[in-house]
Structures are given as C-alpha cells and as structure tokens.
Design an enzyme around this catalytic site. Sequence first.
Site, PDB file in Angstrom:
ATOM      1  N   GLU A 319       0.863  -1.201   0.000  1.00  0.00           N
ATOM      2  CA  GLU A 319       0.000   0.000   0.000  1.00  0.00           C
ATOM      3  C   GLU A 319       0.886   1.234   0.000  1.00  0.00           C
ATOM      4  O   GLU A 319       0.729   2.147   0.819  1.00  0.00           O
ATOM      5  CB  GLU A 319      -0.904  -0.009   1.236  1.00  0.00           C
ATOM      6  N   CYS A 415     -10.228   0.655   7.907  1.00  0.00           N
ATOM      7  CA  CYS A 415      -9.629   1.925   8.328  1.00  0.00           C
ATOM      8  C   CYS A 415     -10.271   3.121   7.646  1.00  0.00           C
ATOM      9  O   CYS A 415     -10.432   4.183   8.250  1.00  0.00           O
ATOM     10  CB  CYS A 415      -8.129   1.920   8.079  1.00  0.00           C
TER      11      CYS A 415
END
Lengths: 662, 662
Positions: A319, A415
């Site tokens: 990521e 998240c």
Amino acid sequence: MRNLSISTPLPLKKVTIQDDFWSPYISLIRDVVVPYQWDALNDRVEESEPSHAIQNFKIAAGLETGEFHGMVFQDSDVAKWLEAVGYLLTLSPDSELEKIADEVIDIIAKAQHTDGYLNTYFTLKEPTGRWTNLAECHELYCSGHLIEAAVAYYNATGKGKILDVACRLADCIDEAFGAEAGKIKGYDGHQEIELALIKLYQITDNDRYLRLAKFFLDERGQRPHFYDLEYAKRNGKTHFPSLSMAKDKSYSQSHLPIRMQKTAEGHAVRVVYMCAGMADVAAETNDEQLLAACLSLWRNIVSKRMYITGAIGSMAYGEAFSLDYDLPSDTAYAETCASIGLIFFARRMLQIAAKSEYADVLERALYNTVIAGMSQDGKHFFYVNPLEVWPDASGKNRNFDHVKHQRQRWFGCACCPPNISRLLASLGSYIYSVKEETLYTHLYIGSQIELELNDQKVQVIQHSELPWEGNVRFQFNMEQSLRFTFALRLPSWCDTPEIHINDTSYSIHEASLIDGYIYIDRRWNPKDLVHLVLPMQINHMKGNPLIRETAGKVALQRGPLVYCLEEVDNGNHLHQLMISPNETGHSLFHPELLGGMQMIEMPAFRMRGDYWGDQLYQADVQDQLEQTTAHFIPYFAWANRSVGEMQVWIREQKFQPEEVQV
Amino acid sequence: MRNLSISTPLPLKKVTIQDDFWSPYISLIRDVVVPYQWDALNDRVEESEPSHAIQNFKIAAGLETGEFHGMVFQDSDVAKWLEAVGYLLTLSPDSELEKIADEVIDIIAKAQHTDGYLNTYFTLKEPTGRWTNLAECHELYCSGHLIEAAVAYYNATGKGKILDVACRLADCIDEAFGAEAGKIKGYDGHQEIELALIKLYQITDNDRYLRLAKFFLDERGQRPHFYDLEYAKRNGKTHFPSLSMAKDKSYSQSHLPIRMQKTAEGHAVRVVYMCAGMADVAAETNDEQLLAACLSLWRNIVSKRMYITGAIGSMAYGEAFSLDYDLPSDTAYAETCASIGLIFFARRMLQIAAKSEYADVLERALYNTVIAGMSQDGKHFFYVNPLEVWPDASGKNRNFDHVKHQRQRWFGCACCPPNISRLLASLGSYIYSVKEETLYTHLYIGSQIELELNDQKVQVIQHSELPWEGNVRFQFNMEQSLRFTFALRLPSWCDTPEIHINDTSYSIHEASLIDGYIYIDRRWNPKDLVHLVLPMQINHMKGNPLIRETAGKVALQRGPLVYCLEEVDNGNHLHQLMISPNETGHSLFHPELLGGMQMIEMPAFRMRGDYWGDQLYQADVQDQLEQTTAHFIPYFAWANRSVGEMQVWIREQKFQPEEVQV
C-alpha cells in the site's frame, strides 16, 4: 515552549458549516455513516463480515466471555468512531448519541489495565506479549487513536472520563518507552501515536507527552535497528508473515532516521501520519531541522509522487509509494486514508506557514479522493481510488485484484470509512485559522464563525457557491468597527481572482499578496461585505513530462474538482476517446445528476475499431475517427450509477479536419 | 489412420542451414549453450544455484547417494538438453558429445524402474506418491520431454537404447492411464505428454501412443473433475501452496473439455503445448471437431492475446493469459517458452493447412521473442520478455518484480534456456515441408536440402539475406528436368513481392496465390534459379483499437523484425519521444553494432521537461518539443549493451512546424 508564530485553527465549536455542498455530507455522516458504523462495530451489518470490535472491548472489560476476533488493530475502529462522535457532538448536541458514546467509554475504561495499558488484542490473545512486536502489532497506533478520540470527546462534552483513560494510557506508554535505562527504545510500526500525543499535550499542557512524541520520532530508524532487536528477542515470531514488516524497514519509514529522509518511501498512510507528527513537534519545539525534514518530504510527495486527485500510494504491494513520477492510473493504490493523512500533514504545514500551496493540496485531496471514498448513500466505501478502471479485467488480470469498481459495504481492515467520518465531521476546523490579528480563510465553505479579534467579538458569515461556481461572499458582524487583517487564499486553479469590498473593486496589489494569500489589512465596519470572485474555467491539466502515464494526455479540472469519463455517459472503450488541445468545452449544471452537479461537455474524437475485424496489428493503417462529444463528471462522483469503465486522463491529439468522419 | 493430406516437414537430417543470420546461432547452441547447459546440469556453473538435475538421475540410478534437489520437474532439463544434443548430432557428428549423451542415457536407463516408470523426484522423494498429484507434479510432463529427447536422439544416431526407455515409460503410462476400469482417468497439469506421444507414435507406428495422447486430451476438463478427485484422495496435500494449481482449473486449461474451449486461458506455455498436441491428434485422426477447437484457440490467441513480438502471456500471476486485448508492455510476462510453444502450435497448423498466417506468427515469435530470450554470448537468458522496461522502477514498483533488465545466467526453474537450444538446433526442419509433389518454403533461411520428388533426387540451395534484406535465391540441382510445384510463402510484412525465374519476371497471378502462398507449378530444369524479392519498407504498425496499451502509438517493423528504442541510443525518458505519422525514416546496416544489424533512424520529437521545475501538474501549458532523431534497433537485440530503458511502442503525434524548437 510552544511556538506562537503558527496560526491556530478556529476550534470546531466556533464554526457552523452552512453549505450547499458540504452540509449534506455532514448530515450524511451524522445520520447514516456514524450509525451505520456503530452497527458495523457491533456486528449488526448483515452483508459484511462481523467486526467484533465492540465485542473485543466487552470481553477485555470482563463484561462478556469469548475470544478476540479481527485484525490486531481492531480497537482503532472504535476509537475512530468515537472521535467522529466527539466532532458531531461538538457541532450539535445529541443526547442519544452521547449516551451510546458514554456507554462505550465505560466499557473502554473497564478494559483498561490498572497500570493504564489498553489494547484488547494483547489483553485477550497475547497477555504476555505486550510491547514485544512494535513493528507489526499496532499497539501504539491503537493508543494514538484512542487518545485522539478522547481529546475530541472531551472537547465536545467536557466530560473527563475518556480523557483520563487516555492520560493513564499515555502515562503507561511513557513509563515503558524512552531513552532512560530500562525503558524500551522503540516506536510503533504504524505512526499515529506521535500526532495523538501532541493533541494530548495541547489539551493538558503536560510536557511529558510532547517529549514522548519527539522521542518516538527521533528514535525511528536509529541503529542498531529496534525492529531487528525486538525480532531477535521474540525469536523471529512474525504476525503478518506475508508482509515482512519487521524486515523491510522502508515499509515503516524506519530505513533512516527521520531527519535524513528525503523521499516518501513505503506505506503511504504511515508516511503522512508521521509527517503530521513531525510538523506538530517542529512547530511546538521550534525545531527548524525537523521542519526542514517535513519540507523535504512534502516537496517529494507533492511534486513527484501524488496523483492529480490528491491521492498517494502508487502500488498495492505494501500500500506504498514506489518511485518519483511513477503514477500509474489503473494499478494505483491511492488509499482513501492516505489522502486523509495528507490533509493532516498539509493542514499542519499551513499552520506553520500560510502558503496557498499547502491548502491547494489539502483541497485537491479533499474534493477528489476523500469524498470519492464514500458513496452518496453513505454506506459504501472505496479503500482504493484508481484513476482508471476497466471492469472487464477484474479477476482476469490479477494486477488489478486490489481495485474495486463499486464501493464496498465494509472492510475486514476497515480503516477508511471511519477516517472519512472523523475528517468530515471536523471539517469546520479546516476553514479558518487565526494568527494574532489576522484571520485566514483557507477553504471556501459556507459557514458562520464566532471569534475574538483584538478583544472584540466578530462573527463572519461565509456564503460559498463552490465547488460549482467561484462566488464567495463574507459578511462581518460586530458591535463596532475594528482593524484586523483578513487573509484570503487565492487557489491555484484560478488565474483571474477578483475581490470586491462593499461592491467596490479591491485591487489585488502584489504587495498584499504573499505565498498565494491576499492580506487585506483595514478597519472593518459592521456589516462589511467581501465578495471574492474566482472564475472557473475548464483547465486542461497536464502532467510533468517525467510522468510516463500522463504523456500525451490531459485531465480536466474545473475549480478544485478533477473530472473523469464514465462508461455510462460515453460508452465503453474510453481509451478510444481523444480531445483536441484547442477545445474549451463547456460546463453545465445538471440538477438531476447525482443530487446536482456540473458536467463538462467537450467536443471529442473516437477511434473507430469496427473496420479492423480480426486483425491484431496492421501496417500503415490510417486511424479512422468519428466526431463525438465527451461527457465528464467530477471524479468524486464516479461509480454511483452503474459498473463501467472510468478514466481521468484522456488522450490529447490534434486533428486535421479531413481525418474526421462527421 | 494417418491423414495423408497434411504436409510433412523435411526431416532435419535432410537440411543444412547455411545462413549469415542463423548459422551463428546454431554454432552458438553447439559451441556454447549446450556445453554451458551441460555444466549447469552438473552444477558446475559457479554464479548459479546448482541444478542437481544429473545428480538426481545418478542417485535414482543407484550410482550415488544423496537426496533429490530442485523443482519437481527438474528431470525435464536433462531431457531438453538431450533433445537438443539429438538435433545437433543430426546436423553433424560429434563423437565426444555423443559419448557424453550415451553416458547420460545409461544413467537415465538405470534410473528407470523395472515397470518402466521414470521420475527422479518421485523415486527419491515420494516413492509411494506416484500418479497422486497430476495437477501439480509434472510426472507426465517430464515423461513427455524424455520421449521427445528419445525420438530426437534415435533419429540422430539410430541407437535404440533411449527409445527403448521411452517406449517402456510410455507403456507404463498407458498401463496406468485410460478409460478402462482400474486405470486412472487423469491427465497432467502441464501438457507435454500429448505431443510427445504423437512423436513416439510417428516413429514407432504403435497406435497405442496415439490413442493415449487422444485420451489425455479428451479427458481434460471432464466432470467430475479429476483434480478434485485426486485432491480429495490425497487429503488435500498441496505441492505448490502459493499457486492453487489444483483448484484453479483454468490455470491448467481443465476448466472445460478442450473441444469447448474458445479462449486461451491460464498458463500460456500449457495452452500452446496443449494446442500443439490437439493439432497433432486432429491431423492424425482426421478429427474435424478437434481441428475446429484448435482453430478457435488459434484465432483467440493471434487476433486478441498476442504481443506484436509474438509473445504471449500478459501477466506474471500464473504466467498466464489475462483477457482479450489486454497487452500491457511493461508488466507483460511474455515467457520465452510460451513463444516457443506458439511456434510448435503454428507449425502443426501450417502442416494441416498451408496458410501464410501460421508461418507469419511462427516467424514473428521466432525472430523477435525467441532470440531475444538469449544473449549474444549464449550464456544469459530472458525468461520474461517485456515490450517496455524502466530499470529505475526495479525493486521499487513491485508490479515489475518478474521483469529483468539483463539476461540472467540460469534459473532455478530453467525451462527457457534448453527450450531455445532444442528449437534452434532443430530450426532446419521448420524451413520446408512437402505434400505430394509440392515443396513448400515457409521460412527464408539460407540452406541446402536434399529430397525426393516424383522419385527423383532434388537438391535445393537457398540463399537468403533475411532478416536484413528481402532477397532470397533458390537453385534447383537435379539430374534432369522435373515437374513439381514450388510453393513460396509471401510474408504479410511485404506488400510488393516479386518473383523472377531465371532472370525472367514471373507474374504473381491471383490464381496461383492461395492463402498467402504462391504455387509455381512447372517443369523445372537443372540449375533453374528462382529469385524472390521481398522489398522491406519500414512499417508503422498499429495495434487494434481495442488494445488500450497501443492507442495513439506505433511500433516499427521492417521485414520480420520488430524494432525498439533503447536508452543507450536515445537517452532516458523514452516515453518523451514521439514520431510523426508521415515520416518514413531510413534503415542502415551498422556492421559494428552487435555483430552487424540494420538500425532504423527516424525524425522524432522529444517533449522537453526542463521548464517544469517542481510542478507536478499544470493547467493549459503548451508542450515544448525539440526535434531529434530516434534510433531503433531490432527488439531481439535489446539489453546486449548496457542496462537502460527500452520501449517498443512509441507515441505517434502530428505536429505543426511552429510547435517545434529546432
């Protein structure tokens, strides 16, 4: 110790957003997202895998029995929800919501150990493993979110219980970590505690928290490497075997001491959370060297590693950031949380120095990637925000496995949705800041504020037509005339701003224009009106010639909004569309389109393909083009109608009239 | 049973290649590659991890002690080496090489079980696991390569020992597999045994092998699924846990019965090996339905899923096909072995029907991807053959982890290097085929052949200037004049072919042009000369408008060679280069360049970037262009000088003179 030269955001409770564009978002957060997330945290969303987050706290609190479930950082989902609740309660009272939050706080407080430690994963699953795997296990990350929630909730309600939990937790951390003998010289794999400790310091004025934040930052990346030491100490036990978090130091920005880092490396969210903490500590401690490190990382991100949508993170692996000018549209990671973190960083840089470039980036990320991250119903979310999608390739070309073409209900690693909530619920605090007798306006969002300038109460009412039109009007309400400086940001997307004061044109002198802000220093009278006009043309944006992906292409931007093509408006094979560099196109408000938005229409050309038949390659064949009209909608609104192709960058090509078949 | 309507390749022993371009390759295979691979198989290459392949056979033969090491298909490396040796010995005797090969054969024969079974992995590592994991463990794949080697070696030397080993192995397989009660109704995860059994059938005339090949093909993809059955039977034991070979049926083309497969799915090498076997069985059994299945897969590959270099396999995940028109240049997998397999498939289709399109694909793969797979020193190899590389991104953008910028010495999975050896060593057999009284010329490679036509000995000497110039001359030598048909392929890359017979122009009548072959049916006299002229212009190739990657771009091709840009000739940032559609450019032979090759020079434009500074995106900025010359070299020769960027597709753009700064 605090550096007084920074400008201070106007507290959220002093700001009421009244805006055609943003008010519905805040209502959506209040009425849909936060309740929906509450259901999710309590495992009541049927379509999604259960979160277990509240359940984990209840078990840790001894209120229920069972086992921990979820990610090692599951606690943070509750904290981010609570933080959003804090902001919502700041905006307006809601006794029912406050009651739910108080009950959650009671559970959290019960789950806290007597020494202040608080983490349901380690309490339930690895009771002897506390502080043994900082690289992977997010204990301090979760603590940071709890602290942020506590500060928000205390600010909203004045209730001290959760702030007390947070202080005891922070004290427990401070007992465990530090340079002193016997303490752990370590730091969390996922930065977050640093900026949280600064918030706690700012509300408690307890220097201990500031020192601890600085310790965590400065310890990062020192040698011998803490992650190697703790890895050896726990005999190589690994929590996420597939990710090599403990080994790959750049993944967690611990490859170098932070002051030596010049480029944004590794996990994008971590980078910008770290930078936000660095900027905080630099401002609070007048640390010029640390500020220089912030500037290096800022410069690297915004001038080499950021998508035009304000998204960051060019690859799914880790990521993460990849390398300068590597900004692929279709395999982008571009996580919603990373743009939110970039906003945190930008806001702090803006406080340190009022430069329009910081607000430009903040605005770019906010109006494009952040709100793209949520559907118009507030119940579906993007984690990944690509700039080009080809749904046919889904599941077939596995390089796109991380890319979704529709927003998802909830995520195992959830998240992003609560991060959107807490940002939008606190959006009011991003609009203005104050430094001595100067009132800065950073964002043009309709709102009403109350503040004191030179010991006199002032009310400022802002009316804004953004993002659709560039008309912004301010009215000052106060008892008597008052001298102060009104600083207005001139966004980079507008070349021809105009200012009128009480219907008189105000000349934008160079002298009063500093770093993209106009400073109007005068004695203001009650009911004075300021009218800022920011004409919105359709900008053909180009990428730096070092970006491989954007060579020969343009993206359309109007005002702060980046636009995109969608299949539903343009048919499929979007890559066959081209526009000519000389076309200006036109923009028209469509009230029926997704709640009302400006659409751009642009004369365009489409490569015909029907005459190719079975040929895959041909020599010296002339492209056959047909004239058409390309329809662009704001990027943030994509994927709200149907599954289809989407594309931000479109080829730009010059044509001779004879080539085109009308 | 054999279908006599197919054309038969001229046997390798009847062909002597004498060609400026290809002879050095064959010498390289003989003098460098095969000896080098022999060292590698014997773990004597210091820079590489040991192969253990010969060692495994010695241990299985009881000649040494120790454990099996290497991949489950390690045996096939020895077989492919031996097959190449067979071809080399066919071309010319080499008693030293033959002695080494005979010793290897002795070891292999000793490693064979008394019942004919032969596989060192199972013999040494899983003695009770025979035929329990066909999906993953390559037993039949290794057997197939052993059989192919045996046929080649027997053809070369007439020695029966290895052929006997192969027959006993095939008999053992035939005892174990089949539709009859008590036999396993299964098939290998990696196709190869099918085409090998056909070769064994063709040399032994034993129908049993043909039937077995057909059984394996027709059983593939039937329900209940064999891989599910064997998976359950071995209690879910998995050999390659990361690849889900047993579960993902399309990976191994067992998602559907083969006659129902319309698109090329999964692991690219397996697809084309399977197709080669299907074409063989279709031809041998006059199976029109099976031939139709071959045609469907052929059409899908060559008209939707093949790179312009004749490479196949668009993604690293599964080394696999992805979807129609998905042909990314930089993340391509494009395995050398897959193009070799495509050549096997093309050749068989060409035998069934003499259509230039088959030979065009064969030639495209051969002249571009296959020889790109090997360095000019014969000691370094590419497994992956991308059409664009950006070395700076190596190790940083992990989507490129499979892409190398330099050829490697050897691989843990060393399938490609010996595959190149066996193909190039047998290249002579690809040039001509015969069907009744027609002699077909498929490839223009300087050579001398001997054959009988109408019971008369004929020698044909071919002189070819390919790939650099399109001059090809044939001379017929025979005792007396003779009527036969000489069929010449007209390659798709040439629009204006000319034929001269004994200096007299021969008119290319439509009547004698069928499917891209000119049929010259006449009475030929001794010493007759045929001069084929294939003018080579520089072709601006375009991709089908459905290919996203090639939109707005061209690739240069001259004759059979696709060209590319390299950083060493053009500087970095190759994506900043553009050419104009009207430029013809010119080609010049550079004798000093990598042993001598045609380079293409083309007037071009380069986007300037120096005036951008720190800006990442700008509104309405005019591109600044400077005039330059782009230098292209043949794609196959890339990465032989230094590490740098490489690019096949270049942007095509029209310019107004006023835009360009000279």
